[in-house]
Design a protein around this motif. Sequence first.
Motif, PDB file in Angstrom:
ATOM      1  N   LEU A  11       0.828  -1.201   0.000  1.00  0.00           N
ATOM      2  CA  LEU A  11       0.000   0.000   0.000  1.00  0.00           C
ATOM      3  C   LEU A  11       0.869   1.260   0.000  1.00  0.00           C
ATOM      4  N   GLY A  12       2.041   1.165   0.623  1.00  0.00           N
ATOM      5  CA  GLY A  12       2.961   2.298   0.640  1.00  0.00           C
ATOM      6  C   GLY A  12       3.447   2.667  -0.743  1.00  0.00           C
ATOM      7  N   TYR A  13       3.695   1.652  -1.586  1.00  0.00           N
ATOM      8  CA  TYR A  13       4.109   1.935  -2.962  1.00  0.00           C
ATOM      9  C   TYR A  13       3.035   2.708  -3.720  1.00  0.00           C
ATOM     10  N   ALA A  14       1.781   2.427  -3.430  1.00  0.00           N
ATOM     11  CA  ALA A  14       0.682   3.098  -4.132  1.00  0.00           C
ATOM     12  C   ALA A  14       0.435   4.502  -3.604  1.00  0.00           C
ATOM     13  N   ILE A  15       0.670   4.707  -2.304  1.00  0.00           N
ATOM     14  CA  ILE A  15       0.325   5.984  -1.683  1.00  0.00           C
ATOM     15  C   ILE A  15       1.444   7.012  -1.788  1.00  0.00           C
ATOM     16  N   ALA A  16       2.692   6.595  -1.604  1.00  0.00           N
ATOM     17  CA  ALA A  16       3.810   7.529  -1.497  1.00  0.00           C
ATOM     18  C   ALA A  16       3.917   8.508  -2.673  1.00  0.00           C
ATOM     19  N   PRO A  17       3.768   8.058  -3.940  1.00  0.00           N
ATOM     20  CA  PRO A  17       3.880   9.019  -5.046  1.00  0.00           C
ATOM     21  C   PRO A  17       2.843  10.137  -4.989  1.00  0.00           C
ATOM     22  N   PHE A  18       1.692   9.882  -4.377  1.00  0.00           N
ATOM     23  CA  PHE A  18       0.672  10.932  -4.293  1.00  0.00           C
ATOM     24  C   PHE A  18       1.085  12.021  -3.307  1.00  0.00           C
ATOM     25  N   PHE A  19       1.910  11.688  -2.316  1.00  0.00           N
ATOM     26  CA  PHE A  19       2.455  12.720  -1.445  1.00  0.00           C
ATOM     27  C   PHE A  19       3.398  13.633  -2.228  1.00  0.00           C
ATOM     28  N   SER A  20       4.196  13.046  -3.107  1.00  0.00           N
ATOM     29  CA  SER A  20       5.061  13.866  -3.959  1.00  0.00           C
ATOM     30  C   SER A  20       4.235  14.737  -4.894  1.00  0.00           C
ATOM     31  N   ALA A  21       3.164  14.164  -5.449  1.00  0.00           N
ATOM     32  CA  ALA A  21       2.286  14.941  -6.327  1.00  0.00           C
ATOM     33  C   ALA A  21       1.651  16.101  -5.568  1.00  0.00           C
ATOM     34  N   ALA A  22       1.241  15.856  -4.315  1.00  0.00           N
ATOM     35  CA  ALA A  22       0.653  16.919  -3.499  1.00  0.00           C
ATOM     36  C   ALA A  22       1.667  18.026  -3.228  1.00  0.00           C
ATOM     37  N   LEU A  23       2.918  17.631  -2.944  1.00  0.00           N
ATOM     38  CA  LEU A  23       3.963  18.632  -2.743  1.00  0.00           C
ATOM     39  C   LEU A  23       4.196  19.419  -4.032  1.00  0.00           C
ATOM     40  N   GLY A  24       4.208  18.726  -5.169  1.00  0.00           N
ATOM     41  CA  GLY A  24       4.369  19.409  -6.441  1.00  0.00           C
ATOM     42  C   GLY A  24       3.248  20.404  -6.706  1.00  0.00           C
ATOM     43  N   LEU A  25       2.020  20.024  -6.321  1.00  0.00           N
ATOM     44  CA  LEU A  25       0.875  20.919  -6.483  1.00  0.00           C
ATOM     45  C   LEU A  25       1.016  22.156  -5.602  1.00  0.00           C
ATOM     46  N   VAL A  26       1.406  21.954  -4.344  1.00  0.00           N
ATOM     47  CA  VAL A  26       1.547  23.083  -3.411  1.00  0.00           C
ATOM     48  C   VAL A  26       2.652  24.031  -3.872  1.00  0.00           C
ATOM     49  N   LEU A  27       3.823  23.477  -4.207  1.00  0.00           N
ATOM     50  CA  LEU A  27       4.921  24.332  -4.674  1.00  0.00           C
ATOM     51  C   LEU A  27       4.563  24.999  -5.995  1.00  0.00           C
ATOM     52  N   GLY A  28       3.822  24.276  -6.836  1.00  0.00           N
ATOM     53  CA  GLY A  28       3.420  24.845  -8.123  1.00  0.00           C
ATOM     54  C   GLY A  28       2.476  26.028  -7.958  1.00  0.00           C
ATOM     55  N   LEU A  29       1.554  25.936  -7.011  1.00  0.00           N
ATOM     56  CA  LEU A  29       0.627  27.041  -6.770  1.00  0.00           C
ATOM     57  C   LEU A  29       1.368  28.314  -6.380  1.00  0.00           C
ATOM     58  N   ILE A  30       2.539  28.149  -5.753  1.00  0.00           N
ATOM     59  CA  ILE A  30       3.335  29.307  -5.337  1.00  0.00           C
ATOM     60  C   ILE A  30       4.229  29.804  -6.463  1.00  0.00           C
ATOM     61  N   THR A  31       4.814  28.873  -7.234  1.00  0.00           N
ATOM     62  CA  THR A  31       5.876  29.252  -8.178  1.00  0.00           C
ATOM     63  C   THR A  31       5.425  29.405  -9.625  1.00  0.00           C
ATOM     64  N   VAL A  32       4.329  28.763 -10.010  1.00  0.00           N
ATOM     65  CA  VAL A  32       4.008  28.679 -11.427  1.00  0.00           C
ATOM     66  C   VAL A  32       3.622  30.034 -12.016  1.00  0.00           C
ATOM     67  N   ARG A  33       3.268  30.982 -11.183  1.00  0.00           N
ATOM     68  CA  ARG A  33       2.904  32.311 -11.699  1.00  0.00           C
ATOM     69  C   ARG A  33       4.124  33.112 -12.138  1.00  0.00           C
ATOM     70  N   LEU A  34       5.314  32.619 -11.769  1.00  0.00           N
ATOM     71  CA  LEU A  34       6.546  33.306 -12.143  1.00  0.00           C
ATOM     72  C   LEU A  34       7.076  32.746 -13.461  1.00  0.00           C
ATOM     73  N   ASN A  35       7.966  33.478 -14.086  1.00  0.00           N
ATOM     74  CA  ASN A  35       8.485  33.094 -15.395  1.00  0.00           C
ATOM     75  C   ASN A  35       9.898  32.547 -15.287  1.00  0.00           C
ATOM     76  N   GLN A  36      10.137  31.431 -15.910  1.00  0.00           N
ATOM     77  CA  GLN A  36      11.441  30.859 -16.195  1.00  0.00           C
ATOM     78  C   GLN A  36      12.413  30.917 -15.024  1.00  0.00           C
ATOM     79  N   LEU A  37      13.401  31.802 -15.071  1.00  0.00           N
ATOM     80  CA  LEU A  37      14.467  31.805 -14.072  1.00  0.00           C
ATOM     81  C   LEU A  37      13.926  32.059 -12.677  1.00  0.00           C
ATOM     82  N   TYR A  38      12.973  32.964 -12.524  1.00  0.00           N
ATOM     83  CA  TYR A  38      12.416  33.261 -11.209  1.00  0.00           C
ATOM     84  C   TYR A  38      11.642  32.062 -10.672  1.00  0.00           C
ATOM     85  N   PHE A  39      10.983  31.353 -11.555  1.00  0.00           N
ATOM     86  CA  PHE A  39      10.305  30.111 -11.177  1.00  0.00           C
ATOM     87  C   PHE A  39      11.304  29.118 -10.596  1.00  0.00           C
TER      88      PHE A  39
END
Length: 315
Positions: free
Chosen positions: A87-115
Amino acid sequence: MYKALFDMKTTFIGLVLLALLLMLPQFLPRFYVYLSALIFAIALLATSLNLVLGFGGMYQFHHAVFYGFGAYAFALFATKSGLPLWLGYAIAPFFSAALGLVLGLITVRLNQLYFGMLQISLGSLVWAITYRWYSFTGGDDGIHGIPLPDLVGSSVGAYYFNLTVAAVCLLLMYAIVHSPFGRVFQGIRDNPERCRAIGVNVQRQQLVGQTIAAFFAGVAGTLFVTVEGSVFPDLMFWTLSLEILIMCLLGGWFIFLGPALGAAIIICLRTFAGIYTEYWTLILGLVLMLLIFFLPEGVLGLFLHKAGPAARRER
């Protein structure tokens, strides 16, 4: 006609390569079986970075944080939850996806180098918390002796498991790259202003792309734990992100399997160079310098350039 022949040739080469990979553990010493399983994990990681870097044009400079986060998520699940390990193999990648979503909400509005620079800062914050939270993550000692399912408890079992999971994930990423979403993603890379002009929500597409890439990086993190049986904060350190970036450049960052080849080269070079010298970072710097001057398109890019324009269209 040429396209059909090229597809047949590519399929045949792929099947031969898969057959060789399936037979390798029967002939290789245990160390090389271990090394191959590690290469599968890192190849998946590098390809997940290239999903947003080479095909999305996003300057993702701290991709290792998603890799380490997935590894830690699996390690903590395996050591603290008491639930079935699979079950850990199935769940763990979704924690990474959630972190990617959170960091993306903060950074994706910036362009290229600033991102990229803001992502390094936020990723380093995650690393610092992991490094200092002794009661939960083990701090700078990491987590060792992580229990694994019996099926992957041996080096051969880990090899076949990593090969299977990495192959499935690579096929999924290939399908994503060639899907309508992937075409739009590449259009944003080439001309974001024009995409905005025709009604594409560029930031939303980039956010989705980063979340998907973070998910596959988390899968790679679980594969690393399968090989090593331990995790440590260096999995989230920014220098590893630089190493992954060099893998993409070395193999060819506009070619789907380029980063996988780059990962295999770098892992082998690091492993065998470590026998003779402690100055791996110096060697890595020399590799980067030679890449910039002599192989700007990477190893596979050079190969496809020599193969002609018809082959390049099929990359």
